[in-house]
Design a protein around this motif. Sequence first.
Motif, PDB file in Angstrom:
ATOM      1  N   ALA A 197      52.727 -72.119  11.915  1.00 38.85           N
ATOM      2  CA  ALA A 197      52.101 -71.731  13.183  1.00 38.85           C
ATOM      3  C   ALA A 197      51.795 -72.951  14.051  1.00 38.85           C
ATOM      4  O   ALA A 197      51.426 -74.016  13.546  1.00 38.85           O
ATOM      5  CB  ALA A 197      50.818 -70.958  12.909  1.00 38.85           C
ATOM      6  N   ILE A 198      51.957 -72.793  15.365  1.00 40.25           N
ATOM      7  CA  ILE A 198      51.683 -73.864  16.331  1.00 40.25           C
ATOM      8  C   ILE A 198      50.570 -73.406  17.266  1.00 40.25           C
ATOM      9  O   ILE A 198      50.636 -72.316  17.854  1.00 40.25           O
ATOM     10  CB  ILE A 198      52.942 -74.219  17.141  1.00 40.25           C
ATOM     11  N   THR A 199      49.528 -74.236  17.391  1.00 40.01           N
ATOM     12  CA  THR A 199      48.405 -73.954  18.281  1.00 40.01           C
ATOM     13  C   THR A 199      48.387 -75.008  19.384  1.00 40.01           C
ATOM     14  O   THR A 199      48.539 -76.205  19.102  1.00 40.01           O
ATOM     15  CB  THR A 199      47.065 -74.002  17.507  1.00 40.01           C
ATOM     16  N   VAL A 200      48.216 -74.562  20.620  1.00 43.02           N
ATOM     17  CA  VAL A 200      48.231 -75.488  21.762  1.00 43.02           C
ATOM     18  C   VAL A 200      46.872 -75.456  22.464  1.00 43.02           C
ATOM     19  O   VAL A 200      46.385 -74.391  22.859  1.00 43.02           O
ATOM     20  CB  VAL A 200      49.340 -75.121  22.773  1.00 43.02           C
ATOM     21  N   ALA A 201      46.283 -76.647  22.614  1.00 42.67           N
ATOM     22  CA  ALA A 201      45.029 -76.771  23.371  1.00 42.67           C
ATOM     23  C   ALA A 201      45.280 -77.692  24.554  1.00 42.67           C
ATOM     24  O   ALA A 201      45.701 -78.830  24.373  1.00 42.67           O
ATOM     25  CB  ALA A 201      43.921 -77.346  22.489  1.00 42.67           C
ATOM     26  N   ASN A 202      45.028 -77.199  25.759  1.00 43.01           N
ATOM     27  CA  ASN A 202      45.245 -77.998  26.959  1.00 43.01           C
ATOM     28  C   ASN A 202      44.109 -77.737  27.943  1.00 43.01           C
ATOM     29  O   ASN A 202      43.567 -76.629  28.006  1.00 43.01           O
ATOM     30  CB  ASN A 202      46.597 -77.631  27.603  1.00 43.01           C
ATOM     31  N   ARG A 203      43.741 -78.789  28.699  1.00 48.32           N
ATOM     32  CA  ARG A 203      42.637 -78.613  29.663  1.00 48.32           C
ATOM     33  C   ARG A 203      42.967 -77.538  30.683  1.00 48.32           C
ATOM     34  O   ARG A 203      42.120 -76.744  31.072  1.00 48.32           O
ATOM     35  CB  ARG A 203      42.331 -79.939  30.363  1.00 48.32           C
ATOM     36  N   THR A 204      44.236 -77.501  31.116  1.00 45.89           N
ATOM     37  CA  THR A 204      44.688 -76.415  31.982  1.00 45.89           C
ATOM     38  C   THR A 204      45.225 -75.315  31.069  1.00 45.89           C
ATOM     39  O   THR A 204      46.325 -75.439  30.513  1.00 45.89           O
ATOM     40  CB  THR A 204      45.793 -76.894  32.953  1.00 45.89           C
ATOM     41  N   PHE A 205      44.437 -74.261  30.915  1.00 45.59           N
ATOM     42  CA  PHE A 205      44.768 -73.227  29.931  1.00 45.59           C
ATOM     43  C   PHE A 205      46.125 -72.583  30.215  1.00 45.59           C
ATOM     44  O   PHE A 205      46.899 -72.294  29.289  1.00 45.59           O
ATOM     45  CB  PHE A 205      43.678 -72.156  29.922  1.00 45.59           C
ATOM     46  N   ALA A 206      46.451 -72.392  31.496  1.00 45.63           N
ATOM     47  CA  ALA A 206      47.718 -71.743  31.854  1.00 45.63           C
ATOM     48  C   ALA A 206      48.907 -72.549  31.351  1.00 45.63           C
ATOM     49  O   ALA A 206      49.893 -71.992  30.854  1.00 45.63           O
ATOM     50  CB  ALA A 206      47.818 -71.566  33.371  1.00 45.63           C
ATOM     51  N   ARG A 207      48.814 -73.869  31.458  1.00 45.87           N
ATOM     52  CA  ARG A 207      49.889 -74.736  30.958  1.00 45.87           C
ATOM     53  C   ARG A 207      49.982 -74.629  29.439  1.00 45.87           C
ATOM     54  O   ARG A 207      51.068 -74.613  28.857  1.00 45.87           O
ATOM     55  CB  ARG A 207      49.641 -76.175  31.402  1.00 45.87           C
ATOM     56  N   GLY A 208      48.840 -74.541  28.769  1.00 49.34           N
ATOM     57  CA  GLY A 208      48.821 -74.375  27.320  1.00 49.34           C
ATOM     58  C   GLY A 208      49.494 -73.080  26.895  1.00 49.34           C
ATOM     59  O   GLY A 208      50.255 -73.037  25.937  1.00 49.34           O
ATOM     60  N   VAL A 209      49.219 -72.006  27.640  1.00 47.27           N
ATOM     61  CA  VAL A 209      49.839 -70.702  27.361  1.00 47.27           C
ATOM     62  C   VAL A 209      51.351 -70.793  27.524  1.00 47.27           C
ATOM     63  O   VAL A 209      52.127 -70.287  26.697  1.00 47.27           O
ATOM     64  CB  VAL A 209      49.259 -69.621  28.294  1.00 47.27           C
TER      65      VAL A 209
END
Length: 348
Positions: A136-148
């Motif tokens: 599984a890969i989890t993405v955390a980004n300050r701009t949530f839309a970019r993370g999605v």
Amino acid sequence: MATFKDVPLSQFESSLYQYVGEDAVRHTFQVAASLDSMVVGEPQILGQMKEAYRKATLEKTSGVILNKLLHRTFFVAKKVRTETGIGDHAVSISYAAIELGKKIFGDLAGKRVMLIGAGEMAELAVEHLIRNRVGAITVANRTFARGVELAERFSGQAIKFEEIVDFIKDVDIVISSTGATGYVLRREQIKDAMRNRRNRSLFFIDIAVPRDIDPAINRINNAYVYDIDDLKGIVDDNIEDRQREAVKAQRIIDEAVIGFRKWYDTLAVVPTIVSLRGKVEALARQELEKTLATLDHLPDADKQAVKRMTDALVNKILHEPTRFLKKNGCYGDKSVSLDLTRKLFNLD
């Protein structure tokens, strides 16, 4: 280009070069084998050459010589890659990070990954990880839309930046590449998270400048932190290894250049005519000897007459092909006619 864009040719001169003959052949082999690349051993250029050649053949703009050269080029590139270590070892930061992970875990298959930041370096690292069959890969980004957006590309899950510590207890590898000016993760946060991990190893790859991961995390049991300086050291050593392998690759290329030169020389008119005549005369002589062996009762004068007739037949048969090769059929791209002649009569 200068005419089309109305730009002085002098502006291009510093970026132009021209190779002729064997130098052109050698350059083609070197480019395909990635000896001419900024990063020796990177395979992307070979794919670009194959695609360019595919387009050329579809448009029928590639002739006998270029076809032969490109087929030989792809063969040489494959030979260089299989017989030397020019493509071994990581020479990019993202790839070096994955190689480090494999050393710690042994096998990355099924390992869970968290991306902190969704920039280009993180993407490259994830592509390498996927090839190693991570879980599984989890993405955390300050701009949530970019993370999605990035999570969807890799069939992963996007989380809010504030949720990183909560999720870190469930992952095995953390790759961080944000533009933050301070640490994104500190020792105290990870120390608490490690209590819930039951001594499972946690691998941090910090490819951010300045650093995202507090180096003090390295002092926590089963937590491993590598930053970009560590990875650069690995890359530099591996580049030296590839340069040594490039010497072996150059020998393979030099041998291939000689081989191509020999083939190209056969496309000259005179050698092809000599080969054609030699082949037909040898066949005629062979059949004549077999026939005369069964006609011992013939006088010598009759046998000589049969020989003269055979020679005359050979000359008459070869007259038109020779005339065609010397002038009539070779006023355009003679290489096509010569190559076809050599194939028809199996002269090679």
